[in-house]
Motif scaffolding. Structure first.
Motif, PDB file in Angstrom:
ATOM      1  N   LEU A 124       0.831  -1.204   0.000  1.00  0.00           N
ATOM      2  CA  LEU A 124       0.000   0.000   0.000  1.00  0.00           C
ATOM      3  C   LEU A 124       0.868   1.258   0.000  1.00  0.00           C
ATOM      4  CD1 LEU A 124      -2.830  -0.924   2.550  1.00  0.00           C
ATOM      5  CD2 LEU A 124      -2.967  -0.930   0.049  1.00  0.00           C
ATOM      6  N   SER A 125       2.032   1.183   0.652  1.00  0.00           N
ATOM      7  CA  SER A 125       2.936   2.339   0.646  1.00  0.00           C
ATOM      8  C   SER A 125       3.461   2.614  -0.755  1.00  0.00           C
ATOM      9  CB  SER A 125       4.105   2.109   1.614  1.00  0.00           C
ATOM     10  OG  SER A 125       3.672   2.204   2.959  1.00  0.00           O
ATOM     11  N   ASP A 126       3.716   1.548  -1.536  1.00  0.00           N
ATOM     12  CA  ASP A 126       4.126   1.733  -2.926  1.00  0.00           C
ATOM     13  C   ASP A 126       3.023   2.433  -3.718  1.00  0.00           C
ATOM     14  OD1 ASP A 126       6.621   0.460  -2.658  1.00  0.00           O
ATOM     15  OD2 ASP A 126       5.719  -1.514  -2.964  1.00  0.00           O
ATOM     16  N   MET A 127       1.785   2.033  -3.472  1.00  0.00           N
ATOM     17  CA  MET A 127       0.656   2.611  -4.203  1.00  0.00           C
ATOM     18  C   MET A 127       0.421   4.063  -3.781  1.00  0.00           C
ATOM     19  SD  MET A 127      -1.717  -0.805  -4.053  1.00  0.00           S
ATOM     20  CE  MET A 127      -2.852  -0.527  -5.411  1.00  0.00           C
ATOM     21  N   ALA A 128       0.667   4.355  -2.515  1.00  0.00           N
ATOM     22  CA  ALA A 128       0.589   5.744  -2.056  1.00  0.00           C
ATOM     23  C   ALA A 128       1.694   6.582  -2.695  1.00  0.00           C
ATOM     24  CB  ALA A 128       0.685   5.806  -0.533  1.00  0.00           C
ATOM     25  N   ALA A 129       2.893   5.985  -2.811  1.00  0.00           N
ATOM     26  CA  ALA A 129       4.008   6.685  -3.449  1.00  0.00           C
ATOM     27  C   ALA A 129       3.709   6.950  -4.922  1.00  0.00           C
ATOM     28  CB  ALA A 129       5.299   5.872  -3.304  1.00  0.00           C
ATOM     29  N   ASP A 130       3.020   6.002  -5.581  1.00  0.00           N
ATOM     30  CA  ASP A 130       2.593   6.236  -6.969  1.00  0.00           C
ATOM     31  C   ASP A 130       1.714   7.475  -7.056  1.00  0.00           C
ATOM     32  OD1 ASP A 130       3.823   3.812  -7.603  1.00  0.00           O
ATOM     33  OD2 ASP A 130       1.940   2.682  -7.672  1.00  0.00           O
ATOM     34  N   MET A 135       1.025  13.173  -8.561  1.00  0.00           N
ATOM     35  CA  MET A 135       0.700  14.542  -8.178  1.00  0.00           C
ATOM     36  C   MET A 135       1.878  15.474  -8.466  1.00  0.00           C
ATOM     37  SD  MET A 135      -1.238  13.832  -4.526  1.00  0.00           S
ATOM     38  CE  MET A 135      -1.270  15.583  -4.068  1.00  0.00           C
ATOM     39  N   ASP A 136       3.065  15.058  -8.071  1.00  0.00           N
ATOM     40  CA  ASP A 136       4.259  15.877  -8.304  1.00  0.00           C
ATOM     41  C   ASP A 136       4.470  16.129  -9.795  1.00  0.00           C
ATOM     42  OD1 ASP A 136       4.863  16.133  -5.622  1.00  0.00           O
ATOM     43  OD2 ASP A 136       6.270  14.454  -5.588  1.00  0.00           O
ATOM     44  N   ARG A 137       4.304  15.070 -10.581  1.00  0.00           N
ATOM     45  CA  ARG A 137       4.531  15.188 -12.025  1.00  0.00           C
ATOM     46  C   ARG A 137       3.556  16.184 -12.663  1.00  0.00           C
ATOM     47  NH1 ARG A 137       7.151  11.829 -15.748  1.00  0.00           N
ATOM     48  NH2 ARG A 137       7.216  12.964 -17.732  1.00  0.00           N
ATOM     49  N   LEU A 138       2.336  16.236 -12.137  1.00  0.00           N
ATOM     50  CA  LEU A 138       1.313  17.120 -12.689  1.00  0.00           C
ATOM     51  C   LEU A 138       1.283  18.491 -12.018  1.00  0.00           C
ATOM     52  CD1 LEU A 138      -1.634  14.588 -13.154  1.00  0.00           C
ATOM     53  CD2 LEU A 138       0.096  15.292 -14.805  1.00  0.00           C
ATOM     54  N   GLY A 139       2.192  18.710 -11.080  1.00  0.00           N
ATOM     55  CA  GLY A 139       2.289  20.011 -10.437  1.00  0.00           C
ATOM     56  C   GLY A 139       1.286  20.244  -9.323  1.00  0.00           C
ATOM     57  N   TYR A 140       0.753  19.161  -8.745  1.00  0.00           N
ATOM     58  CA  TYR A 140      -0.165  19.296  -7.612  1.00  0.00           C
ATOM     59  C   TYR A 140       0.647  19.450  -6.332  1.00  0.00           C
ATOM     60  CZ  TYR A 140      -4.392  17.804 -10.171  1.00  0.00           C
ATOM     61  OH  TYR A 140      -5.464  17.711 -11.026  1.00  0.00           O
ATOM     62  N   GLN A 141       0.671  20.650  -5.791  1.00  0.00           N
ATOM     63  CA  GLN A 141       1.400  20.869  -4.543  1.00  0.00           C
ATOM     64  C   GLN A 141       0.751  20.086  -3.403  1.00  0.00           C
ATOM     65  OE1 GLN A 141       1.883  24.987  -3.489  1.00  0.00           O
ATOM     66  NE2 GLN A 141       2.877  24.524  -1.538  1.00  0.00           N
ATOM     67  N   ASP A 142      -0.578  20.141  -3.357  1.00  0.00           N
ATOM     68  CA  ASP A 142      -1.337  19.335  -2.407  1.00  0.00           C
ATOM     69  C   ASP A 142      -2.727  19.117  -2.981  1.00  0.00           C
ATOM     70  OD1 ASP A 142      -2.723  21.700  -2.020  1.00  0.00           O
ATOM     71  OD2 ASP A 142      -1.904  22.094  -0.040  1.00  0.00           O
ATOM     72  N   ALA A 143      -3.519  18.297  -2.308  1.00  0.00           N
ATOM     73  CA  ALA A 143      -4.862  18.004  -2.806  1.00  0.00           C
ATOM     74  C   ALA A 143      -5.698  17.398  -1.692  1.00  0.00           C
ATOM     75  CB  ALA A 143      -4.802  17.034  -3.990  1.00  0.00           C
ATOM     76  N   VAL A 158      -1.287   7.952   2.256  1.00  0.00           N
ATOM     77  CA  VAL A 158      -0.844   9.237   1.716  1.00  0.00           C
ATOM     78  C   VAL A 158      -0.880  10.306   2.805  1.00  0.00           C
ATOM     79  CG1 VAL A 158      -1.402  11.111   0.107  1.00  0.00           C
ATOM     80  CG2 VAL A 158      -1.509   8.737  -0.675  1.00  0.00           C
ATOM     81  N   ALA A 159      -2.014  10.367   3.532  1.00  0.00           N
ATOM     82  CA  ALA A 159      -2.164  11.386   4.573  1.00  0.00           C
ATOM     83  C   ALA A 159      -1.147  11.210   5.693  1.00  0.00           C
ATOM     84  CB  ALA A 159      -3.580  11.348   5.136  1.00  0.00           C
ATOM     85  N   ALA A 160      -0.803   9.951   6.018  1.00  0.00           N
ATOM     86  CA  ALA A 160       0.143   9.683   7.102  1.00  0.00           C
ATOM     87  C   ALA A 160       1.586   9.904   6.673  1.00  0.00           C
ATOM     88  CB  ALA A 160      -0.037   8.248   7.598  1.00  0.00           C
ATOM     89  N   GLU A 161       1.925   9.456   5.457  1.00  0.00           N
ATOM     90  CA  GLU A 161       3.320   9.493   5.016  1.00  0.00           C
ATOM     91  C   GLU A 161       3.679  10.754   4.230  1.00  0.00           C
ATOM     92  OE1 GLU A 161       4.342   5.882   2.977  1.00  0.00           O
ATOM     93  OE2 GLU A 161       3.809   4.603   4.678  1.00  0.00           O
ATOM     94  N   TYR A 162       2.668  11.435   3.701  1.00  0.00           N
ATOM     95  CA  TYR A 162       2.922  12.633   2.893  1.00  0.00           C
ATOM     96  C   TYR A 162       1.981  13.764   3.334  1.00  0.00           C
ATOM     97  CZ  TYR A 162       5.071   9.047  -0.051  1.00  0.00           C
ATOM     98  OH  TYR A 162       5.830   7.997  -0.516  1.00  0.00           O
ATOM     99  N   PRO A 163       2.093  14.187   4.579  1.00  0.00           N
ATOM    100  CA  PRO A 163       1.160  15.211   5.089  1.00  0.00           C
ATOM    101  C   PRO A 163       1.228  16.516   4.313  1.00  0.00           C
ATOM    102  CG  PRO A 163       3.016  14.893   6.595  1.00  0.00           C
ATOM    103  CD  PRO A 163       3.068  13.776   5.608  1.00  0.00           C
ATOM    104  N   GLN A 164       2.400  16.849   3.768  1.00  0.00           N
ATOM    105  CA  GLN A 164       2.547  18.099   3.022  1.00  0.00           C
ATOM    106  C   GLN A 164       1.766  18.081   1.718  1.00  0.00           C
ATOM    107  OE1 GLN A 164       4.767  15.723   3.378  1.00  0.00           O
ATOM    108  NE2 GLN A 164       6.029  15.458   1.547  1.00  0.00           N
ATOM    109  N   HIS A 165       1.416  16.902   1.246  1.00  0.00           N
ATOM    110  CA  HIS A 165       0.650  16.775   0.008  1.00  0.00           C
ATOM    111  C   HIS A 165      -0.853  16.615   0.265  1.00  0.00           C
ATOM    112  CE1 HIS A 165       3.890  16.557  -2.969  1.00  0.00           C
ATOM    113  NE2 HIS A 165       4.571  15.833  -2.112  1.00  0.00           N
ATOM    114  N   THR A 166      -1.242  16.566   1.538  1.00  0.00           N
ATOM    115  CA  THR A 166      -2.622  16.252   1.895  1.00  0.00           C
ATOM    116  C   THR A 166      -3.340  17.484   2.413  1.00  0.00           C
ATOM    117  OG1 THR A 166      -1.884  14.026   2.500  1.00  0.00           O
ATOM    118  CG2 THR A 166      -4.096  14.687   3.213  1.00  0.00           C
TER     119      THR A 166
END
Length: 320
Positions: A124-130, A135-143, A158-166
């Motif tokens: 699931l962490s791999d899928m969250a990283a995907d 998001m990064d590739r498309l220029g989404y700073q957060d969502a 995603v919310a737990a491991e990438y809070p800056q993107h959430t």
């Protein structure tokens, strides 16, 4: 054992399988492919507008992006949001892992029960990283991150491991994977057993494929869930504003799974929806969409207020 295995295979794919949702609107937006995180990911952007807040929606076990259906997608876009929808790894137009083969599910289930390592081609962490890499590739700073069933688990990661993107989290009919939570009811197991035998099995398979599901990928994605195990500690670390929704009639992932998710995330809101099982019935969609939009609108209002306050402080502190 056979009943348990069948239940687990369908437990995260059941949402929307039997619903006849239109996907004409979704498919009017081109499916594009981009290389991220070592794989190719297929995605669509709906309601594209640089000034709109961004939303990322993550589908459950074996489901491609079209499974969301036009009504929900239109409802979010009409609320003023730009929507990123995609095929998780191993389904649809994204990189498939057919060469990895199929796991021996009963053996992996025993390993999981004994706390032994589970064989899986990804987690699931791999899928969250995907998700975050796209998001990064498309220029989404957060969502605003929205996920249903297994997709809700990925959204939680995603919310737990990438809070800056959430920007916020919406977890629908999902789970923390905690071991103490209830298994599917006997009625649900019986229904799944009936659907997995004889003519019903062939009919079920054809219906799933027509609806946008990929049954051959489901066992591998199920292994990702097994391998991730109990994520309670990570879920408890989530700081994003969170809405948890669950169906009162969900016999596959019973409501205590949603309750536990909400209990772990400080300040989250829990909504138990009538006339909803482990699916998104057409008659419940208006309330689902309304609550999603209300949650995101509230967060957007807070963000705008915070931005105005921050700008005010900068002006006040500016040298004269």
């Amino acid at each position: 054992m056979k009943t348990i295995i069948l239940t687990l295979l369908f437990i995260l794919a059941a949402p929307l399988v039997s619903a006849e949702y239109s996907r004409t609107y979704i498919e009017s937006h081109p499916l594009q492919t981009v290389a991220v995180n070592g794989i190719d990911m297929a995605y669509r952007v709906v309601g594209e507008d640089p000034d709109r807040p961004k939303v990322v929606i993550i589908m459950g076990l074996g489901g491609s992006n079209v499974v969301w259906g036009d009504t929900l997608v239109k409802g979010l876009v009409e609320g003023g949001y730009e929507l990123l929808m995609f095929d998780n790894r191993d389904v649809g137009g994204s990189t498939r892992f057919d060469d990895w083969g199929q796991p021996t599910i009963w053996l992996q289930l025993i390993k999981q029960k004994l706390g032994l390592p589970v064989n899986a081609p990804y987690t699931l962490s791999d899928m969250a990283a995907d998700t975050v890499a796209l998001m990064d590739r498309l220029g989404y700073q957060d969502a605003h991150i929205i996920g249903t069933s297994m997709g809700g688990m990925i959204a939680q990661v995603v919310a737990a491991e990438y809070p800056q993107h959430t920007r916020s989290l919406i977890s629908i009919m999902s789970s923390t994977g905690a071991r103490h939570l209830p298994w599917p009811t006997q009625r649900a197991e019986g229904n799944l057993r009936d659907l997995a035998e004889g003519d019903a099995a062939a009919e079920r398979d054809a219906m799933m494929r027509a609806r946008g599901f990929y049954p051959e990928s489901m066992p591998r994605q199920l292994m990702a869930v097994f391998k991730s195990g109990d994520r309670s500690e990570d879920v408890a670390s989530i700081q994003a504003s969170t809405l948890v929704m669950h169906g009162v009639d969900d016999t596959l992932v019973p409501p205590p799974h949603g309750v536990h998710t909400a209990e772990l995330i400080q300040g989250s809101e829990f909504v138990l929806l009538e006339e909803m099982g482990h699916n998104m019935p057409e008659n419940v969609l208006p309330e689902l969409i309304s609550r999603m939009r209300g949650h995101m609108d509230k967060v957007e209002g807070k963000q705008a207020k915070a931005a105005r306050a921050d700008e005010s402080v900068k002006v006040t502190q500016a040298p004269s």
